[in-house]
Design a protein around this motif. Structure first.
Motif, PDB file in Angstrom:
ATOM      1  N   LYS A   1       0.844  -1.201   0.000  1.00 26.91           N
ATOM      2  CA  LYS A   1       0.000   0.000   0.000  1.00 26.91           C
ATOM      3  C   LYS A   1       0.888   1.263   0.000  1.00 26.91           C
ATOM      4  CE  LYS A   1      -3.832   2.115   2.387  1.00 26.91           C
ATOM      5  NZ  LYS A   1      -4.240   2.535   3.709  1.00 26.91           N
ATOM      6  N   SER A   2       1.877   1.301   0.899  1.00 23.21           N
ATOM      7  CA  SER A   2       2.800   2.446   0.915  1.00 23.21           C
ATOM      8  C   SER A   2       3.518   2.570  -0.421  1.00 23.21           C
ATOM      9  CB  SER A   2       3.878   2.282   1.985  1.00 23.21           C
ATOM     10  OG  SER A   2       3.340   2.006   3.220  1.00 23.21           O
ATOM     11  N   SER A   3       3.916   1.435  -0.983  1.00 23.98           N
ATOM     12  CA  SER A   3       4.652   1.472  -2.261  1.00 23.98           C
ATOM     13  C   SER A   3       3.802   2.124  -3.342  1.00 23.98           C
ATOM     14  CB  SER A   3       5.029   0.058  -2.707  1.00 23.98           C
ATOM     15  OG  SER A   3       5.806  -0.574  -1.717  1.00 23.98           O
ATOM     16  N   ALA A   4       2.530   1.736  -3.405  1.00 20.47           N
ATOM     17  CA  ALA A   4       1.650   2.284  -4.455  1.00 20.47           C
ATOM     18  C   ALA A   4       1.519   3.800  -4.288  1.00 20.47           C
ATOM     19  CB  ALA A   4       0.286   1.606  -4.407  1.00 20.47           C
ATOM     20  N   THR A   5       1.458   4.264  -3.043  1.00 19.72           N
ATOM     21  CA  THR A   5       1.362   5.707  -2.796  1.00 19.72           C
ATOM     22  C   THR A   5       2.617   6.419  -3.307  1.00 19.72           C
ATOM     23  OG1 THR A   5       0.085   5.197  -0.824  1.00 19.72           O
ATOM     24  CG2 THR A   5       0.959   7.429  -0.986  1.00 19.72           C
ATOM     25  N   ILE A   6       3.786   5.835  -3.026  1.00 16.70           N
ATOM     26  CA  ILE A   6       5.042   6.455  -3.490  1.00 16.70           C
ATOM     27  C   ILE A   6       5.102   6.454  -5.026  1.00 16.70           C
ATOM     28  CG2 ILE A   6       7.567   6.345  -3.389  1.00 16.70           C
ATOM     29  CD1 ILE A   6       7.241   4.878  -0.672  1.00 16.70           C
ATOM     30  N   PHE A   7       4.662   5.341  -5.642  1.00 18.94           N
ATOM     31  CA  PHE A   7       4.622   5.291  -7.119  1.00 18.94           C
ATOM     32  C   PHE A   7       3.805   6.474  -7.660  1.00 18.94           C
ATOM     33  CE2 PHE A   7       5.941   1.293  -9.466  1.00 18.94           C
ATOM     34  CZ  PHE A   7       6.766   0.805  -8.470  1.00 18.94           C
ATOM     35  N   ARG A   8       2.625   6.698  -7.053  1.00 12.31           N
ATOM     36  CA  ARG A   8       1.740   7.776  -7.541  1.00 12.31           C
ATOM     37  C   ARG A   8       2.360   9.156  -7.294  1.00 12.31           C
ATOM     38  NH1 ARG A   8      -2.402   4.147  -5.987  1.00 12.31           N
ATOM     39  NH2 ARG A   8      -2.414   4.970  -3.857  1.00 12.31           N
ATOM     40  N   ASP A   9       2.891   9.356  -6.081  1.00 11.34           N
ATOM     41  CA  ASP A   9       3.500  10.660  -5.767  1.00 11.34           C
ATOM     42  C   ASP A   9       4.618  11.000  -6.744  1.00 11.34           C
ATOM     43  OD1 ASP A   9       1.843  10.813  -3.660  1.00 11.34           O
ATOM     44  OD2 ASP A   9       3.379  10.592  -2.094  1.00 11.34           O
ATOM     45  N   LEU A  10       5.468  10.004  -6.997  1.00 13.33           N
ATOM     46  CA  LEU A  10       6.611  10.283  -7.870  1.00 13.33           C
ATOM     47  C   LEU A  10       6.162  10.457  -9.319  1.00 13.33           C
ATOM     48  CD1 LEU A  10       9.476   8.108  -6.367  1.00 13.33           C
ATOM     49  CD2 LEU A  10       9.345  10.589  -6.457  1.00 13.33           C
ATOM     50  N   ALA A  11       5.137   9.719  -9.735  1.00 11.63           N
ATOM     51  CA  ALA A  11       4.633   9.859 -11.115  1.00 11.63           C
ATOM     52  C   ALA A  11       4.162  11.300 -11.337  1.00 11.63           C
ATOM     53  CB  ALA A  11       3.497   8.865 -11.372  1.00 11.63           C
TER      54      ALA A  11
END
Ligand SMILES: *Cc1c(COP(=O)(O)O)cnc(C)c1O
Length: 380
Positions: A195-205
């Protein structure tokens, strides 16, 4: 315990070669484990965590089967290369590296590095320009029998900044990693980190940086005394979490099994050196083996890993025993807080078989503390 191992030990004894404890590892079991991982997580690449057991035979077999390797030092990189893995199949997964070791890894062809801080990113940008980096995020290790605590990783907000820094310095901000704690008996424990990983993916995108990979780490268990779920259950739980948090944009994934790849492939044969009591009315027997914390059983630290122990008297009445190693160091006690029940008929000189000892035994063995040689290892 396999028939091949039992036969090997019998031959060794018949030939008078049983002059100390040894670990025997059956490569057929490693092959089966690799196949199970590949089937349970079909779209995931396997990076075997070399530290669990770097025996050349294990590394060569896994290289032949198509495995990649997670390494933590230049020596481990050299061991994996010597086993036939090309450098594009290696990751330098330690977040704590000397800059000259990064440079050496780069010379050897390694282009994938773990980080968890901006200072480490700067070393990699200087010593391994243009490489791919993944940032490790902290994971509580809840539910693991051998938790990895706070030594590795950073909080998710910092991970985004670390990867942004990497991008700015010309590295490829490639992805994220985490480790849910070793001997993780709960397959659902990957969910929070994904879940945290997906959030970081979105933030960085949103900031124009497109991560590609999630490294799901190790943690897959070996069966000791308690039952553990099958690898398939882990594969299913992980896939469900990937779907839940990444929708239909599931990233590239890798796993880094160590214990789960080799733990159940190995067996230690040891010998009872002494059985005694501390007082006439002592409630427990003290059983001293010729193996302890310093020559292979370091993971009994804090009585965390509890190995199954077989004797030729299994089935007889049992009695609570404190189990200890042979050295003159008082920490060399394996199980005391929670005594181990062993047959009353066990004798001085009896052999005992310690199961599930293919991982984290031979290399945790001291070079010669108190004159006891390192644990012998045979790979068959
Ligand atoms: C030790 C280690 C592993 C292996 O963990 P297991 O719990 O034995 O599977 C995987 N990844 C990294 C980065 C490690 O340090």
């Amino acid at each position: 315990m396999t028939d091949r191992i039992i036969e090997f030990l019998r031959d060794r004894r018949q030939n008078g070669l049983d002059d100390g404890p040894c670990m025997v590892l059956d490569l057929d079991v490693v092959r089966d484990n690799y196949t199970s991982f590949a089937r349970a997580l079909p779209d995931t690449r396997v990076f075997y965590a070399v530290k669990a057991n770097p025996a050349p035979e294990v590394l060569s077999l896994l290289a032949q089967l198509g495995s990649c390797f997670d390494t933590a030092s230049v020596v481990e990189i050299q061991q994996a290369l010597a086993a036939g893995a090309s450098p594009d199949r290696l990751s330098y997964g330690n977040t704590i590296k000397k800059e000259r070791d990064i440079a050496r890894a780069y010379e050897l062809g390694v282009r994938l590095f773990a980080v968890d801080s901006e200072a480490e990113v700067e070393k990699i940008a200087r010593a391994a320009p243009g490489s791919r980096v993944f940032c490790r995020i902290l994971c509580a290790g809840e539910g693991a029998e051998w938790p990895l605590s706070r030594k590795f990783g950073c909080v998710p907000e910092m991970a985004a900044r670390v990867l942004e820094h990497a991008h700015r310095l010309g590295l490829v901000a490639y992805g994220l990693s985490f480790h849910v704690g070793s001997q993780q008996r709960n397959p659902r424990m990957w969910d929070g980190a994904l879940k945290s990983s997906a959030t970081i993916f979105r933030d960085l995108a949103e900031r124009g940086i497109h991560l590609q990979m999630v490294n799901l780490g190790g943690g897959f268990p070996t069966k000791y005394l308690k039952d553990v779920p099958a690898v398939k259950a882990y594969g299913q739980a992980i896939f469900r979490s990937l779907r839940k948090h990444f929708g239909n944009r599931i990233p590239e994934t890798i796993i880094e099994p160590g214990r789960g790849m080799v733990g159940n492939a190995g067996l230690i044969e040891a010998e009872v050196v002494l059985i005694s009591k501390k007082a006439d009315d002592d409630k427990v027997n003290w059983v001293y083996l010729d193996i302890g914390k310093f020559n292979g059983l370091a993971e009994t630290m804090d009585e965390m890993i509890r190995y199954p122990i077989r004797t030729e008297f299994d089935g007889d009445e049992t009695t609570p025993c404190v189990l200890a190693g042979p050295t003159c160091d008082s920490v060399d006690v394996l199980y005391e807080k929670d005594p181990y029940f062993l047959p009353v008929s066990l004798e001085i000189g009896s052999k005992v078989l310690i199961e599930g000892t293919g991982a984290y035994t031979t290399t945790y063995s001291a070079v010669g503390f108190n004159g006891f040689p390192p644990l012998k290892s045979y790979v068959i």
